[in-house]
Design an enzyme around this catalytic site. Structure first.
Site, PDB file in Angstrom:
ATOM      1  N   TYR A  55       0.602  -1.282  -0.119  1.00 30.75           N
ATOM      2  CA  TYR A  55       0.143   0.053   0.193  1.00 30.75           C
ATOM      3  C   TYR A  55       0.727   1.338   0.046  1.00 30.75           C
ATOM      4  O   TYR A  55       0.567   2.352  -0.286  1.00 30.75           O
ATOM      5  CB  TYR A  55      -0.937   0.265   1.083  1.00 30.75           C
ATOM      6  CG  TYR A  55      -1.771  -1.135   1.226  1.00 30.75           C
ATOM      7  CD1 TYR A  55      -2.096  -2.215   0.217  1.00 30.75           C
ATOM      8  CD2 TYR A  55      -2.483  -1.412   2.450  1.00 30.75           C
ATOM      9  CE1 TYR A  55      -2.760  -3.009   0.275  1.00 30.75           C
ATOM     10  CE2 TYR A  55      -3.352  -2.539   2.589  1.00 30.75           C
ATOM     11  CZ  TYR A  55      -3.565  -3.424   1.467  1.00 30.75           C
ATOM     12  OH  TYR A  55      -4.331  -4.378   1.833  1.00 30.75           O
ATOM     13  N   HIS A 113       0.969 -11.888   1.625  1.00 30.76           N
ATOM     14  CA  HIS A 113      -0.242 -11.057   0.867  1.00 30.76           C
ATOM     15  C   HIS A 113      -0.924 -12.018   0.051  1.00 30.76           C
ATOM     16  O   HIS A 113      -2.068 -12.177  -0.159  1.00 30.76           O
ATOM     17  CB  HIS A 113       0.362  -9.874   0.373  1.00 30.76           C
ATOM     18  CG  HIS A 113      -0.594  -8.666   0.338  1.00 30.76           C
ATOM     19  ND1 HIS A 113      -0.284  -7.270   0.414  1.00 30.76           N
ATOM     20  CD2 HIS A 113      -2.082  -8.735   0.059  1.00 30.76           C
ATOM     21  CE1 HIS A 113      -1.557  -6.727   0.270  1.00 30.76           C
ATOM     22  NE2 HIS A 113      -2.350  -7.463   0.033  1.00 30.76           N
TER      23      HIS A 113
HETATM   24  N1  NAP Z   1      -5.341  -8.934   1.411  1.00 28.32           N
HETATM   25  C1  NAP Z   1      -5.885  -8.400   0.281  1.00 28.32           C
HETATM   26  O1  NAP Z   1      -5.388  -8.769  -0.766  1.00 28.32           O
HETATM   27  C2  NAP Z   1      -6.670  -7.093   0.176  1.00 28.32           C
HETATM   28  C3  NAP Z   1      -7.293  -6.555  -0.915  1.00 28.32           C
HETATM   29  C4  NAP Z   1      -8.370  -5.568  -0.969  1.00 28.32           C
HETATM   30  C5  NAP Z   1      -8.339  -4.822   0.516  1.00 28.32           C
HETATM   31  N2  NAP Z   1      -7.695  -5.346   1.642  1.00 28.32           N
HETATM   32  C6  NAP Z   1      -8.014  -4.831   3.011  1.00 28.32           C
HETATM   33  O2  NAP Z   1      -9.277  -4.585   3.147  1.00 28.32           O
HETATM   34  C7  NAP Z   1      -9.574  -3.382   3.506  1.00 28.32           C
HETATM   35  C8  NAP Z   1     -11.002  -2.919   2.952  1.00 28.32           C
HETATM   36  O3  NAP Z   1     -11.234  -3.235   1.742  1.00 28.32           O
HETATM   37  P1  NAP Z   1     -11.174  -2.110   0.391  1.00 28.32           P
HETATM   38  O4  NAP Z   1     -10.816  -0.874   1.058  1.00 28.32           O
HETATM   39  O5  NAP Z   1     -10.561  -2.664  -0.710  1.00 28.32           O
HETATM   40  O6  NAP Z   1     -12.864  -1.755   0.237  1.00 28.32           O
HETATM   41  P2  NAP Z   1     -14.114  -1.698   1.148  1.00 28.32           P
HETATM   42  O7  NAP Z   1     -13.868  -1.135   2.461  1.00 28.32           O
HETATM   43  O8  NAP Z   1     -15.031  -2.866   0.751  1.00 28.32           O
HETATM   44  O9  NAP Z   1     -14.614  -0.443   0.386  1.00 28.32           O
HETATM   45  C9  NAP Z   1     -13.984   0.849   0.344  1.00 28.32           C
HETATM   46  C10 NAP Z   1     -14.927   1.817  -0.413  1.00 28.32           C
HETATM   47  O10 NAP Z   1     -16.144   1.883  -0.151  1.00 28.32           O
HETATM   48  C11 NAP Z   1     -16.236   3.292   0.352  1.00 28.32           C
HETATM   49  N3  NAP Z   1     -17.130   3.388   1.267  1.00 28.32           N
HETATM   50  C12 NAP Z   1     -16.771   3.356   2.806  1.00 28.32           C
HETATM   51  N4  NAP Z   1     -17.545   3.286   3.692  1.00 28.32           N
HETATM   52  C13 NAP Z   1     -18.599   3.610   2.911  1.00 28.32           C
HETATM   53  C14 NAP Z   1     -20.004   3.805   3.598  1.00 28.32           C
HETATM   54  N5  NAP Z   1     -20.333   3.819   4.590  1.00 28.32           N
HETATM   55  N6  NAP Z   1     -20.897   4.056   2.446  1.00 28.32           N
HETATM   56  C15 NAP Z   1     -20.665   4.065   1.292  1.00 28.32           C
HETATM   57  N7  NAP Z   1     -19.217   4.032   0.857  1.00 28.32           N
HETATM   58  C16 NAP Z   1     -18.242   3.671   1.713  1.00 28.32           C
HETATM   59  C17 NAP Z   1     -14.913   4.041   0.235  1.00 28.32           C
HETATM   60  O11 NAP Z   1     -15.171   5.356  -0.334  1.00 28.32           O
HETATM   61  P3  NAP Z   1     -14.292   6.506   0.779  1.00 28.32           P
HETATM   62  O12 NAP Z   1     -12.938   6.135   1.050  1.00 28.32           O
HETATM   63  O13 NAP Z   1     -14.259   7.791  -0.448  1.00 28.32           O
HETATM   64  O14 NAP Z   1     -15.251   6.679   1.791  1.00 28.32           O
HETATM   65  C18 NAP Z   1     -14.150   3.088  -0.776  1.00 28.32           C
HETATM   66  O15 NAP Z   1     -14.255   3.657  -2.044  1.00 28.32           O
HETATM   67  C19 NAP Z   1      -8.633  -2.548   2.789  1.00 28.32           C
HETATM   68  O16 NAP Z   1      -8.380  -1.211   2.936  1.00 28.32           O
HETATM   69  C20 NAP Z   1      -7.292  -3.418   3.095  1.00 28.32           C
HETATM   70  O17 NAP Z   1      -7.028  -3.046   4.365  1.00 28.32           O
HETATM   71  C21 NAP Z   1      -6.775  -6.521   1.594  1.00 28.32           C
END
Ligand code: NAP
Length: 284
Positions: A55, A113
């Protein structure tokens, strides 16, 4: 863990440690916004932060910890080994750089990862052994994996005898990933569900919307609560403070078994993935 009236439950891991079931993720938070974003998340009450070498924002996460000045033991910090560093010496060096960037002498959880079965001659077992060594050296309290498919888990457990504490995998209402969750459960591994609201993709879903209206919550809250009801660990990401607050307010309502099943029935199998398939992803 209680912060301003909200108690985030912890789950017991198979190595005897505890993890807060709700945390905050920083994937795609640009480095220049990360310190402020993580400081806000800590103010809202999140204490479990999920980052990764990939990241590119570990140093800024570390700066937020320093600025917040919370006792180290109040925080639960996860980072992950980047795809270019699977060889044991590279993994050791990259891990030590992560600690430096985060400004910590120990993380709570370090993960591989991606398994990358088509790289490194398919050898993710040596990488796993290296993480176990790092745990034995005290730099990380727990070790786990991410994006491991059932056969990947079977292999590392069979060849090393060491069971990961967690497997962080993609799970959302359209990709419920039951095979990987079942393999985790079979091994006694906790499932962490990444991209829990499908990166915002649940917006406008009629089924989730109608449950949300009935229980008086937002679609994001209902979806996040669905994961908690299923026993998974989540760390939604947002750079907006009001959404951080929304996503933290999950502990004063519940969903019925019927609602949990209704949301699970939205599963579209492989078509529901937002990310790559771990069997073929090469990480570059
Ligand atoms: N191990 C892996 O391979 C892997 C892959 C992907 C993710 N991850 C981890 O999982 C975490 C979460 O996944 P993610 O960040 O991909 O996606 P997520 O948490 O499912 O969604 C984040 C997105 O949704 C929006 N959002 C957040 N809260 C909201 C709400 N209450 N209402 C409407 N929209 C909302 C955010 O926009 P805004 O920021 O503009 O509010 C952002 O665009 C990551 O940050 C990371 O730590 C791990």
């Amino acid at each position: 863990m209680t912060v301003s009236g909200t108690t985030v439950p912890t789950l017991g891991l198979n190595d005897g440690t505890e993890i807060p079931q709700l945390g905050f993720g920083v994937f795609l938070v640009p480095p220049e916004e990360t310190q402020r974003t993580v400081e806000h998340a800590l103010e809202v009450g999140y204490r479990h932060i999920d980052t990764a070498q990939m990241y590119g924002n570990e140093a800024e996460v570390g700066a937020a910890f320093k600025a917040a000045g919370l006792p180290r033991d109040d925080l639960y910090v996860t980072t992950k080994l980047n795809n270019g560093f699977h060889r044991p010496d590279d993994a050791r060096r990259a891990f030590s750089e992560s600690l430096d960037k985060l400004g910590l002498d120990r993380v709570d959880l370090f993960l591989i990862h991606w398994p990358l079965p088509t790289r490194y001659d398919g050898d993710f077992v040596s990488t796993w052994r290296t993480l176990v060594e790092l745990r034995e050296g005290g730099g990380t309290t727990s070790v786990g994996v991410s994006n491991f498919e059932p056969d990947h888990l079977d292999r590392i457990v069979e060849e090393t005898g060491v069971v990961p504490a967690v497997n962080q995998i993609e799970v959302n209402p359209y990709f419920t990933n039951e095979a990987a969750r079942a393999a985790d459960a079979r091994h006694g591994i906790a499932t962490e569900a990444w991209s829990p609201i499908a990166r915002g993709g649940i917006a406008g879903d009629q089924t989730i919307e109608s449950i949300a209206q009935r229980v008086g919550r937002t679609p994001a809250q209902v979806t996040l609560r669905w994961h908690l009801e299923r026993g998974d660990i989540i760390f939604p990401k947002s750079t907006h403070r009001e959404r951080m607050e929304e996503n933290f307010a999950l502990f004063d309502f519940g969903l019925s078994d019927e609602d949990v099943a209704t949301i699970a029935a939205l599963d579209r199998g492989e078509r529901g993935r937002t990310g790559p398939n771990p069997n073929t992803f090469e990480g570059r």
